[in-house]
Motif scaffolding. Structure first.
Motif, PDB file in Angstrom:
ATOM      1  N   LYS A  18       0.836  -1.203   0.000  1.00 41.04           N
ATOM      2  CA  LYS A  18       0.000   0.000   0.000  1.00 41.04           C
ATOM      3  C   LYS A  18       0.874   1.258   0.000  1.00 41.04           C
ATOM      4  O   LYS A  18       0.601   2.230  -0.707  1.00 41.04           O
ATOM      5  CB  LYS A  18      -0.911   0.011   1.230  1.00 41.04           C
ATOM      6  CG  LYS A  18      -1.947  -1.091   1.272  1.00 41.04           C
ATOM      7  CD  LYS A  18      -3.083  -0.817   0.308  1.00 41.04           C
ATOM      8  CE  LYS A  18      -4.166  -1.873   0.414  1.00 41.04           C
ATOM      9  NZ  LYS A  18      -5.269  -1.646  -0.567  1.00 41.04           N
ATOM     10  N   GLU A  21       2.316   1.828  -3.397  1.00 36.94           N
ATOM     11  CA  GLU A  21       1.300   2.370  -4.309  1.00 36.94           C
ATOM     12  C   GLU A  21       1.135   3.875  -4.090  1.00 36.94           C
ATOM     13  O   GLU A  21       0.987   4.644  -5.045  1.00 36.94           O
ATOM     14  CB  GLU A  21      -0.038   1.652  -4.085  1.00 36.94           C
ATOM     15  CG  GLU A  21      -0.054   0.207  -4.556  1.00 36.94           C
ATOM     16  CD  GLU A  21      -1.350  -0.502  -4.185  1.00 36.94           C
ATOM     17  OE1 GLU A  21      -2.261   0.173  -3.636  1.00 36.94           O
ATOM     18  OE2 GLU A  21      -1.464  -1.716  -4.437  1.00 36.94           O
ATOM     19  N   ILE A  22       1.165   4.279  -2.824  1.00 37.18           N
ATOM     20  CA  ILE A  22       1.061   5.708  -2.504  1.00 37.18           C
ATOM     21  C   ILE A  22       2.271   6.454  -3.062  1.00 37.18           C
ATOM     22  O   ILE A  22       2.136   7.537  -3.647  1.00 37.18           O
ATOM     23  CB  ILE A  22       0.954   5.923  -0.982  1.00 37.18           C
ATOM     24  CG1 ILE A  22      -0.372   5.371  -0.464  1.00 37.18           C
ATOM     25  CG2 ILE A  22       1.080   7.408  -0.634  1.00 37.18           C
ATOM     26  CD1 ILE A  22      -0.486   5.367   1.047  1.00 37.18           C
ATOM     27  N   LYS A 274      -3.979   7.506  -0.395  1.00 41.17           N
ATOM     28  CA  LYS A 274      -3.818   7.281  -1.838  1.00 41.17           C
ATOM     29  C   LYS A 274      -4.952   7.942  -2.620  1.00 41.17           C
ATOM     30  O   LYS A 274      -4.729   8.570  -3.667  1.00 41.17           O
ATOM     31  CB  LYS A 274      -3.783   5.780  -2.125  1.00 41.17           C
ATOM     32  CG  LYS A 274      -3.555   5.426  -3.597  1.00 41.17           C
ATOM     33  CD  LYS A 274      -3.348   3.923  -3.749  1.00 41.17           C
ATOM     34  CE  LYS A 274      -3.090   3.549  -5.198  1.00 41.17           C
ATOM     35  NZ  LYS A 274      -4.319   3.600  -6.017  1.00 41.17           N
TER      36      LYS A 274
END
Length: 279
Positions: A18, A21-22, A274
């Motif tokens: 995660k 992805e951010i 995000k």
């Protein structure tokens, strides 16, 4: 614990994915916000040059948007540091979920380059300043040759007759009123008004300063804390997870002991960030 490090724990791996992805979304956003535009500017020698810059205010607005949209986070104000020719804009935030603290740090570091505006006044002011410096330099040289004897003569006229050469100059430099009086007489023997020229010279420097413009340069690369501290250009996006025990934060803990509801909320927290970045 810094998210993104190698680990065998599946949940921490999930959080790290995660986080990655951010970082990817953040990098794309920052690359867009720091897109350079070309402008014309003037160098110190009056040469016109083409340079590139971006608008740091867009970064500040981006961070401000993040702070305004995060819910149930402790958020520090968007901050800019100013260290000579390098600057940094950053935001920090954290949120406690159960006994675990999730914290984030986003930052950009860039260099500042100074140019003059493309304005003929720059050339005019520099020319006048050069003329003043040349005139005062020539007169300073002449006074330097004549002033020592003049000072000694004036000191003796004022009654300092029993002192040797060294002692006379000690008297001169230790007595402010006496020194000022003799300097005034020296200036009367010249054709230049040194005070007037000194004021004009200072005014010209101030005018030139008012014609300076700042341009901003950075690199489209994600950097870590070490490179940030070293002064490298680029942007940073880090997340840390810590365990709070007796109000003390601990970076080392056993991930398997994290309750399921806390795990779910931590994932939601990262998803929230995000989503805001991608707006």
């Amino acid at each position: 614990m810094r998210l993104g490090i190698d680990t065998s724990d599946e949940f921490i791996k999930n959080l790290s994915e995660k986080s990655n992805e951010i970082q990817t979304a953040y990098s794309k956003k920052m690359e867009k916000l720091t897109s350079h535009v070309s402008i014309k500017a003037m160098l110190g020698d009056s040469t016109i040059t083409q340079t590139k810059t971006f608008d740091p205010m867009q970064i500040q607005n981006f961070y401000k948007n993040i702070s305004e949209n995060l819910q149930n986070w402790n958020i520090r104000d968007v901050t800019m540091t100013n260290n000579e020719d390098i600057r940094r804009i950053f935001i920090k935030f954290d949120s406690q979920v159960g006994n675990y603290l999730l914290s984030g740090h986003m930052s950009i570091q860039f260099h500042v380059l100074l140019y003059y505006k493309q304005d003929n006044k720059v050339i005019q002011y520099q020319k006048e300043l050069s003329e003043i410096i040349d005139r005062t330099k020539t007169m300073d040289s002449k006074l330097g040759d004549d002033s020592d004897q003049f000072i000694l003569q004036k000191l003796k006229e004022l009654g300092y007759t029993d002192l040797n050469h060294q002692n006379l100059f000690e008297v001169f430099f230790e007595n402010d009123k006496l020194r000022e009086k003799i300097y005034e007489e020296i200036e009367k023997n010249t054709d230049l008004d040194f005070k007037k020229l000194a004021k004009r010279k200072m005014d010209l420097f101030n005018e030139l300063d008012s014609l300076l413009i700042e341009t901003y340069q950075t690199s489209n690369v994600l950097i870590d804390d070490t490179r940030l501290i070293a002064g490298e250009e680029g942007y940073l996006c880090n997340f840390d997870l810590e365990f709070i025990k007796n109000k003390v934060k601990e970076g080392k803990f056993v991930p398997k002991k994290i309750p399921n509801d806390v795990k779910e909320n931590l994932i939601k927290k990262l998803d929230e960030i995000k989503k805001i970045i991608e707006i």
